[in-house]
Design an enzyme around this catalytic site. Structure first.
Site, PDB file in Angstrom:
ATOM      1  N   HIS A 262      27.137 -13.197  81.377  1.00 56.80           N
ATOM      2  CA  HIS A 262      28.377 -11.971  81.511  1.00 56.80           C
ATOM      3  C   HIS A 262      29.630 -13.432  81.091  1.00 56.80           C
ATOM      4  O   HIS A 262      30.354 -13.887  80.064  1.00 56.80           O
ATOM      5  CB  HIS A 262      28.781 -10.613  82.301  1.00 56.80           C
ATOM      6  CG  HIS A 262      29.775 -10.866  82.346  1.00 56.80           C
ATOM      7  ND1 HIS A 262      30.501  -8.614  81.205  1.00 56.80           N
ATOM      8  CD2 HIS A 262      31.712 -10.509  82.418  1.00 56.80           C
ATOM      9  CE1 HIS A 262      31.424  -8.594  81.375  1.00 56.80           C
ATOM     10  NE2 HIS A 262      31.970  -9.642  81.998  1.00 56.80           N
ATOM     11  N   GLU A 263      29.596 -13.979  82.897  1.00 53.33           N
ATOM     12  CA  GLU A 263      30.426 -15.571  82.402  1.00 53.33           C
ATOM     13  C   GLU A 263      30.373 -15.916  81.636  1.00 53.33           C
ATOM     14  O   GLU A 263      31.677 -17.034  80.949  1.00 53.33           O
ATOM     15  CB  GLU A 263      30.774 -15.620  84.389  1.00 53.33           C
ATOM     16  CG  GLU A 263      31.627 -14.545  84.605  1.00 53.33           C
ATOM     17  CD  GLU A 263      32.360 -13.642  84.632  1.00 53.33           C
ATOM     18  OE1 GLU A 263      33.731 -14.434  83.774  1.00 53.33           O
ATOM     19  OE2 GLU A 263      32.994 -12.801  84.469  1.00 53.33           O
ATOM     20  N   HIS A 266      31.965 -15.543  78.146  1.00 51.42           N
ATOM     21  CA  HIS A 266      33.406 -16.066  79.062  1.00 51.42           C
ATOM     22  C   HIS A 266      33.934 -16.954  78.197  1.00 51.42           C
ATOM     23  O   HIS A 266      34.759 -17.267  77.884  1.00 51.42           O
ATOM     24  CB  HIS A 266      34.319 -15.145  79.823  1.00 51.42           C
ATOM     25  CG  HIS A 266      34.630 -14.110  79.992  1.00 51.42           C
ATOM     26  ND1 HIS A 266      35.228 -12.921  78.718  1.00 51.42           N
ATOM     27  CD2 HIS A 266      34.355 -12.481  80.625  1.00 51.42           C
ATOM     28  CE1 HIS A 266      35.189 -12.062  79.919  1.00 51.42           C
ATOM     29  NE2 HIS A 266      34.582 -11.390  80.527  1.00 51.42           N
ATOM     30  N   GLU A 292      36.881  -9.860  76.057  1.00 53.33           N
ATOM     31  CA  GLU A 292      35.345  -8.982  76.990  1.00 53.33           C
ATOM     32  C   GLU A 292      33.688  -8.031  75.368  1.00 53.33           C
ATOM     33  O   GLU A 292      32.792  -8.660  76.125  1.00 53.33           O
ATOM     34  CB  GLU A 292      35.196  -8.111  77.623  1.00 53.33           C
ATOM     35  CG  GLU A 292      34.811  -6.926  78.338  1.00 53.33           C
ATOM     36  CD  GLU A 292      35.338  -7.653  79.784  1.00 53.33           C
ATOM     37  OE1 GLU A 292      35.293  -9.111  79.781  1.00 53.33           O
ATOM     38  OE2 GLU A 292      33.886  -7.410  80.413  1.00 53.33           O
TER      39      GLU A 292
HETATM   40 ZN    ZN Z   1      34.652  -9.897  81.378  1.00 55.02          ZN
END
Ligand code: ZN
Length: 500
Positions: A262-263, A266, A292
């Site tokens: 997830h990170e 980003h 996101e």
């Molecule tokens: Zn996030």
């Protein structure tokens, strides 16, 4: 280059440097700073933030912006977009009276402290008066900022500029209506989670694996870092310095892997914003929802796909032969996609997560329409949890007090999680339309073609366009919840042989 532009840029460079220092403080505090350093750090950060606010709201900036608007014909596309973005920020920053800004900062500090006591004590009454003050001030702030449709628009605009409550409502309605039958059918068919999910895994080896994994995903370690923190996050300190964190806990290997993916989503985005725009207002992302969309896509559409889990498992087995030796591909895929009804948003799975967001969105809107008092929030929460997720909290700690967001005045923030998820599914569907079925590549761990597509379609634009316009440009039309529903229906229908 006009002289007004040159002067504006040199002022912005100074502001960027101050922002960079604040971010470094933040990263340090969240990852390695001793807790005892908290009060001194809070003062140092607020001094710097005061300086940034002073410089951003300097009337000279307003003058320069007016001059540049008059000279718009002499500006190139990037310069015009920068003027547009900065003008909006400048107006937001100057419309709210100084006294209200200060009152909000104090109310935020008080409410956060009250929340930090209220949650472990399971006592909403500790938070209630502080939250009442804060919500009241946020209404004043919204009115000072101005709004046309409804007051909540002004809150939403702080995180998802340009997006209106009514537009978000349409997407949420489509999503919730579509999700309900899927969730009911699937959760009836689910059995217990497989044992490997809760086994103990060596924490150092988990970190070793995460470091290997981010390299596989094209995160550039010469221009970034991976560290640990209790709440994983990503922050771009400055050019060439994008930092992400993850966490490793013995009985939560999957949390560590999926937080890392997830990170990384980003972080890849931050690494893809062109260096030459970093000092300009366009050298950032257009909204939290768009940010996101990147993390959710890598985490879910890529990381939790059958193809990519087929790639991950053999590599995990090399590091954890005893714990995972007997687990086969099917069991692993089902394990990382194991849905269930839970009271807690942050531990919710991909299927039920957005229902947790929808209930918060509904309650926030009701508060800002003056249809719900803070005093009635706990009861409204429990009822909404039952309506959306199908279970009722037995205490407030795991109910209305579970998130810190409201206490730090992040109101209008929750919907961006689901907007991001909606964007992620729409973008991924579009990527496969343009690049072809990606599963063979993902099964080999080859994600570079998708990464390059995202860089071209999303990352390199920074904040040249508003979120909604950028999203429409990527998918070639208005974004709806349909792609997300199709994706969930097909994935979970196949997994649980449920007729949905
Ligand atoms: Zn996030």
């Amino acid at each position: 280059m006009t002289s007004a532009w040159g002067e504006l840029v040199s002022r912005l460079e100074g502001i960027t440097d101050l922002v960079s220092a604040v971010k470094l403080f933040e990263w340090d505090q969240a990852s390695i700073m001793p807790a005892a350093g908290g009060p001194a750090r809070a003062r140092a950060s607020s001094t710097l933030e005061g300086l940034i606010h002073e410089r951003l709201t300097d009337p000279k900036i307003g003058d320069l912006l007016s001059r540049l608007e008059e000279e718009a014909d002499a500006l190139d596309e990037q310069q015009r977009a920068s003027v547009r973005v900065l003008k909006r920020d400048y107006e937001k920053a100057t419309k709210v009276p100084e006294e209200l800004v200060k009152a909000l900062a104090i109310a935020r500090g008080n409410a956060y402290q009250a929340w930090a006591q209220a949650r472990p004590a399971d006592d909403f009454s500790i938070l209630q008066p502080q939250l009442e003050t804060l919500i009241d001030l946020k209404k004043q702030e919204a009115d000072a900022l101005g709004w046309e449709g409804e007051r909540y628009d002004a809150l939403l605009d702080q995180f998802e500029p340009g997006m209106k409550t009514a537009e978000v409502q349409v997407m949420f309605d489509e999503l919730v209506d579509g999700l309900r039958p899927i969730v009911d059918a699937v959760l009836d068919a689910v059995d217990d989670p497989p044992a490997f999910l809760a086994r103990d895994y060596d924490e150092d080896k988990q970190m070793e694996f995460c470091r290997w994994l981010i390299k596989q995903l094209d995160f550039d370690l010469d221009r970034g870092r991976l560290d640990t923190s209790p709440h994983p996050f990503t922050i771009a300190i400055g050019i060439g310095d994008v930092r992400q964190t993850t966490r490793a806990e013995a009985n939560a290997l999957m949390t560590s892997i999926y937080a890392t993916i997830h990170e990384t989503g980003h972080a890849l985005y931050e690494q893809g914003i062109p260096d030459e725009t970093r000092d300009l207002p366009i050298g950032t992302c257009p909204s939290l929802g768009i940010h996101e969309s990147q993390s959710r896509m890598w985490e879910n559409q890529v990381g939790r796909s059958r193809a990519y889990t087929d790639f991950l498992l053999p590599h995990l087995k090399e590091r954890f032969p005893e714990e995972l030796g007997m687990v086969d591909l099917e069991e692993f895929y089902r394990g990382v996609n194991h849905p269930r009804r839970t009271l807690i948003r942050v531990t919710a799975d991909e299927l039920t997560y957005n229902l947790h967001v929808a209930l918060r969105f509904e309650l926030e809107i009701a508060m800002f329409r003056d249809e719900l008092d803070v005093a009635d929030l706990p009861d409204a929460w429990d009822a909404a949890m039952e309506k959306y997720v199908g279970i009722r909290p037995t205490d407030h700690a795991d109910g209305v007090l579970q998130d810190m967001h409201w206490s730090i005045s992040a109101l209008g923030y929750f919907p961006t999680y689901t907007l991001g998820t909606i964007y992620s599914a729409a973008f991924f569907a579009q990527a496969e339309k343009e690049l072809g079925d990606l599963s063979d590549e993902l099964r080999a761990g080859a994600t570079t073609r998708l990464f390059e597509w995202l860089r071209e379609k999303v990352h390199r634009h920074g904040y040249m366009y508003d979120a909604k316009d950028l999203a429409e440009q990527v998918v070639g039309g208005p974004v709806t919840a349909t792609a997300l529903l199709d994706y969930l229906r097909s994935k979970y229908g196949e997994l649980y042989s449920a007729s949905i």
